[in-house]
Write a protein that holds these residues in place. Structure first.
Motif, short mmCIF file in Angstrom:
data_model
loop_
_atom_site.label_atom_id
_atom_site.label_comp_id
_atom_site.label_asym_id
_atom_site.label_seq_id
_atom_site.Cartn_x
_atom_site.Cartn_y
_atom_site.Cartn_z
N ILE A 224 -6.75 -0.61 12.30
CA ILE A 224 -6.95 -1.34 11.99
C ILE A 224 -5.71 -2.19 11.84
CG2 ILE A 224 -6.43 -2.12 9.16
CD1 ILE A 224 -8.55 -0.72 8.59
N THR A 225 -5.31 -3.38 12.25
CA THR A 225 -3.85 -3.99 12.44
C THR A 225 -3.22 -5.15 11.50
OG1 THR A 225 -4.67 -5.60 13.46
CG2 THR A 225 -4.56 -3.51 15.20
N ARG A 226 -4.00 -4.48 10.65
CA ARG A 226 -3.25 -6.14 9.06
C ARG A 226 -3.82 -5.56 8.69
NH1 ARG A 226 -0.51 -10.76 9.05
NH2 ARG A 226 -0.92 -12.12 7.59
N LEU A 227 -2.60 -5.64 7.12
CA LEU A 227 -3.01 -4.89 5.63
C LEU A 227 -3.96 -6.52 5.19
CD1 LEU A 227 -2.22 -1.67 5.04
CD2 LEU A 227 -4.40 -1.36 5.90
N PRO A 228 -4.66 -6.53 3.81
CA PRO A 228 -4.72 -7.37 3.32
C PRO A 228 -3.98 -7.68 2.29
CG PRO A 228 -7.20 -6.52 3.07
CD PRO A 228 -5.97 -5.71 4.35
N PHE A 229 -3.95 -8.79 2.25
CA PHE A 229 -2.50 -9.04 1.24
C PHE A 229 -2.78 -8.56 -0.49
CE2 PHE A 229 -0.63 -12.02 -1.96
CZ PHE A 229 1.17 -12.26 -1.49
N GLY A 230 -4.01 -8.38 -0.67
CA GLY A 230 -4.25 -8.00 -2.07
C GLY A 230 -3.97 -6.20 -1.48
N LEU A 231 -4.73 -5.81 -1.31
CA LEU A 231 -4.00 -4.57 -0.90
C LEU A 231 -2.58 -4.51 -0.76
CD1 LEU A 231 -4.94 -0.88 -0.28
CD2 LEU A 231 -4.75 -2.08 2.58
N TRP A 232 -2.10 -5.04 -0.63
CA TRP A 232 -0.33 -5.10 -0.62
C TRP A 232 0.10 -5.31 -1.45
CZ3 TRP A 232 2.08 -2.26 3.02
CH2 TRP A 232 2.32 -2.51 4.88
N MET A 233 -0.27 -5.70 -2.57
CA MET A 233 -0.17 -6.22 -3.59
C MET A 233 -0.45 -4.80 -4.21
SD MET A 233 1.93 -8.99 -3.62
CE MET A 233 1.75 -9.25 -5.68
N ALA A 234 -1.98 -5.18 -4.47
CA ALA A 234 -1.69 -3.60 -5.43
C ALA A 234 -0.62 -2.07 -4.47
CB ALA A 234 -3.37 -3.18 -5.06
N LEU A 235 -0.45 -1.83 -3.38
CA LEU A 235 0.21 -0.85 -3.11
C LEU A 235 1.94 -0.79 -3.93
CD1 LEU A 235 -0.29 0.37 0.35
CD2 LEU A 235 -1.32 0.68 -1.53
N ALA A 236 2.23 -2.05 -3.79
CA ALA A 236 3.56 -2.77 -4.33
C ALA A 236 4.20 -1.99 -5.27
CB ALA A 236 3.55 -4.18 -3.99
N LYS A 237 2.32 -2.70 -6.39
CA LYS A 237 1.81 -2.06 -7.78
C LYS A 237 2.41 -0.93 -8.30
CE LYS A 237 0.61 -7.27 -8.65
NZ LYS A 237 -0.60 -7.44 -9.18
N ALA A 238 1.66 -0.23 -7.35
CA ALA A 238 1.45 1.28 -8.00
C ALA A 238 2.82 2.20 -7.19
CB ALA A 238 -0.12 1.80 -7.00
N THR A 239 2.83 3.38 -8.07
CA THR A 239 3.83 4.18 -7.89
C THR A 239 3.06 5.26 -6.59
OG1 THR A 239 4.82 3.63 -9.67
CG2 THR A 239 5.47 6.02 -8.41
N PRO A 240 3.58 5.50 -5.72
CA PRO A 240 3.41 6.17 -4.74
C PRO A 240 3.59 7.53 -4.90
CG PRO A 240 5.11 5.45 -3.47
CD PRO A 240 5.09 4.82 -5.05
N MET A 241 2.83 8.92 -4.46
CA MET A 241 3.33 10.26 -5.42
C MET A 241 4.76 10.69 -4.68
SD MET A 241 1.69 13.73 -3.86
CE MET A 241 1.60 15.01 -4.07
N ALA A 242 5.80 11.65 -5.63
CA ALA A 242 6.55 10.98 -5.14
C ALA A 242 6.96 12.61 -4.37
CB ALA A 242 7.78 11.67 -6.47
#
Length: 260
Positions: A224-242
């Motif tokens: 997978i060389t490119r992530l969909p824009f919607g996925l990037w937005m979901a990741l940007a809004k969420a908080t990764p594990m500290a």
């Protein structure tokens, strides 16, 4: 006479079925509601087991009330569910930590939009919401190197078997990640809840045995060389594990530099 009564009682006990999830779910619904009867066979079995009883209201209507025995069953079910959730959450946490140690950014409990394939190549796919237990990408600034991976955690055999009967759920995970892994926990006796060959070959398998995670079968990798824009937005809004940045953490009791 006593023998006849004993035989009758034994026959009544034998008629009471073993409780299933459907019984406990209905029991919870009766406890939370006004107790209006459904008058179906599930209700008959709960009445026969003595977990609910019929009561007459002042208005003359018959309603159902959970008995003390029913309350005890609900409490036992709640304790069991909490234990399962605790085991599941602990394994989710462990897998996410392993992804961090491998130089990845990990999220837990995301709701992501995935595309399911159509019945044939000429039919467009449809969208759905997927909720992987752990979703991770490499900690990189190059989009082509993100290598998204999905981990689905199972700590109960019944949940595993139910999940394996949902091919569209796996298709959603495979749409999100270049790799999809099933992580299988152990039961109370330390036995793994499933065998690697029970999991479809398009997914990898991690086993928790003797409190150690090991690879039972590697997951096929899809580039997978490119992530969909919607996925990037979901990741940007969420908080990764500290994570714990040990290089930037001063040891307890270590003197700090004096302020200027």
């Amino acid at each position: 006479m006593g023998a006849e009564a004993s035989t009758s009682a034994a026959g009544t006990d034998a008629a009471v079925p073993a409780l299933t999830r459907l019984h406990t779910r209905r029991l919870r619904e009766i406890y939370r509601s006004a107790g209006w009867p459904c008058q179906d066979m599930l209700e008959v079995e709960l009445l026969a087991a003595g977990l609910v009883k019929r009561c007459l209201t002042p208005s003359g209507h018959t309603v159902l009330q959970v008995t003390d025995a029913g309350i005890a069953v609900l409490a036992q079910t709640l304790a069991g569910n909490r234990a399962v959730r605790s085991d599941h959450e602990a394994l989710v946490e462990r897998v996410a930590r392993e992804m961090q140690r491998a130089g990845r950014i990990a999220w837990r409990g995301l709701s992501l939009r995935a595309q399911l394939p159509g019945p044939d190549p000429a039919t467009p796919g449809r969208w759905c919401i997927a909720q992987p237990d752990v979703f991770s990408i490499r900690n990189t600034t190059v989009e082509a190197y993100t290598e998204p991976v999905v981990h689905e955690i199972k700590v109960r055999r019944a949940d595993l078997l139910g999940d394996l009967r949902q091919p569209m759920k796996r298709a959603a995970y495979l749409d999100l990640g270049g790799e999809c892994w099933y992580v299988l926990g152990s039961d109370k006796k330390g036995r793994c809840i499933g065998a690697p060959d029970e999991v479809p070959v398009e997914c990898g398998v991690l086993l928790l045995e003797q409190n150690r995670l090991h690879v039972a079968r590697k997951a096929p990798r899809r580039a997978i060389t490119r992530l969909p824009f919607g996925l990037w937005m979901a990741l940007a809004k969420a908080t990764p594990m500290a994570g714990l940045d040990e290089d930037n953490q001063a040891l307890l009791g270590e003197p700090t530099a004096p302020e200027n």
